[in-house]
Write a protein that holds these residues in place. Structure first.
Motif, PDB file in Angstrom:
ATOM      1  N   SER A  77       0.720  -1.313   0.098  1.00 45.72           N
ATOM      2  CA  SER A  77       0.030  -0.048   0.062  1.00 45.72           C
ATOM      3  C   SER A  77       0.712   1.180  -0.027  1.00 45.72           C
ATOM      4  N   ARG A  78       0.434   2.140  -0.911  1.00 47.32           N
ATOM      5  CA  ARG A  78       1.715   3.331  -1.135  1.00 47.32           C
ATOM      6  C   ARG A  78       1.112   4.808  -0.969  1.00 47.32           C
ATOM      7  N   PHE A  79       1.499   5.576  -0.121  1.00 46.98           N
ATOM      8  CA  PHE A  79       0.852   6.936   0.172  1.00 46.98           C
ATOM      9  C   PHE A  79       2.199   7.935  -0.538  1.00 46.98           C
ATOM     10  N   PHE A  80       1.880   9.050  -0.920  1.00 48.16           N
ATOM     11  CA  PHE A  80       2.700   9.957  -1.369  1.00 48.16           C
ATOM     12  C   PHE A  80       2.291  11.295  -0.899  1.00 48.16           C
ATOM     13  N   HIS A  81       3.325  11.894  -0.238  1.00 50.30           N
ATOM     14  CA  HIS A  81       2.794  13.127   0.507  1.00 50.30           C
ATOM     15  C   HIS A  81       3.710  14.321  -0.117  1.00 50.30           C
ATOM     16  N   LEU A  82       3.332  15.218  -0.839  1.00 47.27           N
ATOM     17  CA  LEU A  82       4.137  16.303  -1.587  1.00 47.27           C
ATOM     18  C   LEU A  82       3.866  17.544  -0.936  1.00 47.27           C
ATOM     19  N   ASP A  83       4.997  18.192  -0.291  1.00 43.02           N
ATOM     20  CA  ASP A  83       4.883  19.574   0.279  1.00 43.02           C
ATOM     21  C   ASP A  83       5.082  20.541  -0.975  1.00 43.02           C
ATOM     22  N   LYS A  84       3.996  21.234  -1.553  1.00 45.19           N
ATOM     23  CA  LYS A  84       3.989  21.923  -2.529  1.00 45.19           C
ATOM     24  C   LYS A  84       4.915  23.222  -2.256  1.00 45.19           C
ATOM     25  N   LEU A  85       5.160  23.715  -1.285  1.00 45.18           N
ATOM     26  CA  LEU A  85       6.000  24.932  -0.974  1.00 45.18           C
ATOM     27  C   LEU A  85       7.178  24.536  -0.961  1.00 45.18           C
ATOM     28  N   SER A  86       7.995  23.382  -0.756  1.00 45.72           N
ATOM     29  CA  SER A  86       9.274  23.025  -0.612  1.00 45.72           C
ATOM     30  C   SER A  86       9.726  21.857  -2.028  1.00 45.72           C
ATOM     31  N   GLY A  87       8.673  21.584  -2.613  1.00 41.40           N
ATOM     32  CA  GLY A  87       8.858  20.414  -3.620  1.00 41.40           C
ATOM     33  C   GLY A  87       9.558  19.090  -3.059  1.00 41.40           C
ATOM     34  N   ARG A  88       9.412  18.934  -1.555  1.00 47.09           N
ATOM     35  CA  ARG A  88       9.889  17.768  -1.061  1.00 47.09           C
ATOM     36  C   ARG A  88       8.716  16.649  -1.303  1.00 47.09           C
ATOM     37  N   MET A  89       9.024  15.348  -1.382  1.00 48.61           N
ATOM     38  CA  MET A  89       7.825  14.290  -1.523  1.00 48.61           C
ATOM     39  C   MET A  89       8.244  13.302  -0.587  1.00 48.61           C
ATOM     40  N   GLY A  90       7.655  12.691   0.351  1.00 44.93           N
ATOM     41  CA  GLY A  90       7.905  11.513   1.079  1.00 44.93           C
ATOM     42  C   GLY A  90       6.961  10.499   0.304  1.00 44.93           C
ATOM     43  N   ASP A  91       7.417   9.338   0.133  1.00 40.36           N
ATOM     44  CA  ASP A  91       6.900   8.134  -0.435  1.00 40.36           C
ATOM     45  C   ASP A  91       6.878   7.095   0.508  1.00 40.36           C
ATOM     46  N   VAL A  92       5.792   6.756   1.165  1.00 40.50           N
ATOM     47  CA  VAL A  92       5.734   5.840   2.391  1.00 40.50           C
ATOM     48  C   VAL A  92       5.020   4.236   1.430  1.00 40.50           C
ATOM     49  N   THR A  93       5.849   3.432   1.679  1.00 38.69           N
ATOM     50  CA  THR A  93       5.180   1.973   1.285  1.00 38.69           C
ATOM     51  C   THR A  93       5.366   1.051   2.303  1.00 38.69           C
ATOM     52  N   PHE A  94       4.073   0.450   2.486  1.00 41.85           N
ATOM     53  CA  PHE A  94       3.817  -0.422   3.505  1.00 41.85           C
ATOM     54  C   PHE A  94       3.694  -1.627   2.814  1.00 41.85           C
ATOM     55  N   ARG A  95       4.494  -2.604   3.125  1.00 38.13           N
ATOM     56  CA  ARG A  95       4.741  -4.285   2.647  1.00 38.13           C
ATOM     57  C   ARG A  95       4.012  -4.702   3.740  1.00 38.13           C
ATOM     58  N   PRO A  96       3.775  -6.215   3.790  1.00 36.23           N
ATOM     59  CA  PRO A  96       3.394  -7.046   4.436  1.00 36.23           C
ATOM     60  C   PRO A  96       4.317  -7.158   5.289  1.00 36.23           C
ATOM     61  N   GLU A  97       5.572  -7.528   4.847  1.00 37.21           N
ATOM     62  CA  GLU A  97       6.812  -7.868   5.889  1.00 37.21           C
ATOM     63  C   GLU A  97       7.039  -6.550   6.975  1.00 37.21           C
ATOM     64  N   TYR A  98       6.991  -5.650   6.440  1.00 40.82           N
ATOM     65  CA  TYR A  98       7.047  -4.312   7.494  1.00 40.82           C
ATOM     66  C   TYR A  98       5.965  -4.148   8.241  1.00 40.82           C
ATOM     67  N   LEU A  99       4.721  -4.645   7.999  1.00 41.08           N
ATOM     68  CA  LEU A  99       3.612  -4.536   9.055  1.00 41.08           C
ATOM     69  C   LEU A  99       3.861  -5.669  10.072  1.00 41.08           C
ATOM     70  N   ARG A 100       4.223  -6.858   9.459  1.00 38.57           N
ATOM     71  CA  ARG A 100       4.365  -7.936  10.231  1.00 38.57           C
ATOM     72  C   ARG A 100       5.434  -7.409  11.490  1.00 38.57           C
ATOM     73  N   LYS A 101       6.658  -6.804  10.958  1.00 41.28           N
ATOM     74  CA  LYS A 101       7.552  -6.294  11.887  1.00 41.28           C
ATOM     75  C   LYS A 101       7.247  -5.404  12.857  1.00 41.28           C
ATOM     76  N   LEU A 102       6.187  -4.330  12.425  1.00 39.87           N
ATOM     77  CA  LEU A 102       5.650  -3.535  13.126  1.00 39.87           C
ATOM     78  C   LEU A 102       5.025  -3.837  14.357  1.00 39.87           C
ATOM     79  N   GLU A 103       4.389  -5.112  14.271  1.00 36.44           N
ATOM     80  CA  GLU A 103       3.578  -5.762  15.068  1.00 36.44           C
ATOM     81  C   GLU A 103       4.571  -6.530  16.254  1.00 36.44           C
ATOM     82  N   THR A 104       5.325  -7.088  15.770  1.00 32.40           N
ATOM     83  CA  THR A 104       6.380  -7.917  16.574  1.00 32.40           C
ATOM     84  C   THR A 104       7.513  -7.285  16.960  1.00 32.40           C
ATOM     85  N   ALA A 105       8.130  -6.446  16.166  1.00 30.61           N
ATOM     86  CA  ALA A 105       9.336  -6.044  16.549  1.00 30.61           C
ATOM     87  C   ALA A 105       9.521  -4.547  15.968  1.00 30.61           C
ATOM     88  N   PRO A 106       8.793  -3.552  16.749  1.00 32.32           N
ATOM     89  CA  PRO A 106       8.734  -2.003  15.842  1.00 32.32           C
ATOM     90  C   PRO A 106      10.341  -1.432  16.127  1.00 32.32           C
TER      91      PRO A 106
END
Length: 133
Positions: A77-106
């Motif tokens: 699942s992917r999210f893009f957050h673009l700050d129009k004033l600075s031109g910086r964008m964060g691309d956040v991708t949630f993959r199943p293995e990261y979500l499992r790690k978040l539950e077990t070993a954040p």
């Protein structure tokens, strides 16, 4: 009557300005991304992969543009957050293995495993309503 017909025709022929952002990653091996916001429609393309599934608009105001994958994909699942004033964008991708790690070993998750930072520049382009999408 004539004036209403004239204004109706004028609206049909007046170009609509789409908001287009070209985003580059600091790693030259990462291909650029292009986002085109036209009303509530967000089309995006990858330099190598071409056009991708449209994104869902979450926020679009003078300062921020936030977009997300329309459906939760089994792979990511992917999210893009673009700050129009600075031109910086964060691309956040949630993959199943990261979500499992978040539950077990954040404490084992590093932010660079799920987030990448892009530099974006706005490029205005005009399109007419009769142009094909």
């Amino acid at each position: 009557m004539r004036s209403s017909i004239f204004f109706s025709l004028l609206l049909l022929t007046t170009p609509v300005f789409a908001e287009t952002w070209l985003c580059q990653h600091r790693d030259p091996s990462r291909e650029p991304l292009t986002f085109t916001v036209d009303g509530d429609d967000v089309r995006w393309s990858h330099a190598r992969l071409g056009n991708l599934d449209p994104l869902a608009m979450v926020v679009n105001n003078k300062a921020m543009l936030t977009m997300a994958t329309r459906r939760v994909n089994i792979l990511y699942s992917r999210f893009f957050h673009l700050d129009k004033l600075s031109g910086r964008m964060g691309d956040v991708t949630f993959r199943p293995e990261y979500l499992r790690k978040l539950e077990t070993a954040p404490d084992q998750i590093r932010s660079d495993q799920i987030t990448t930072i892009w530099r974006c520049a706005r490029q205005d382009q005009s399109s007419s309503p009769s142009a094909s999408k």
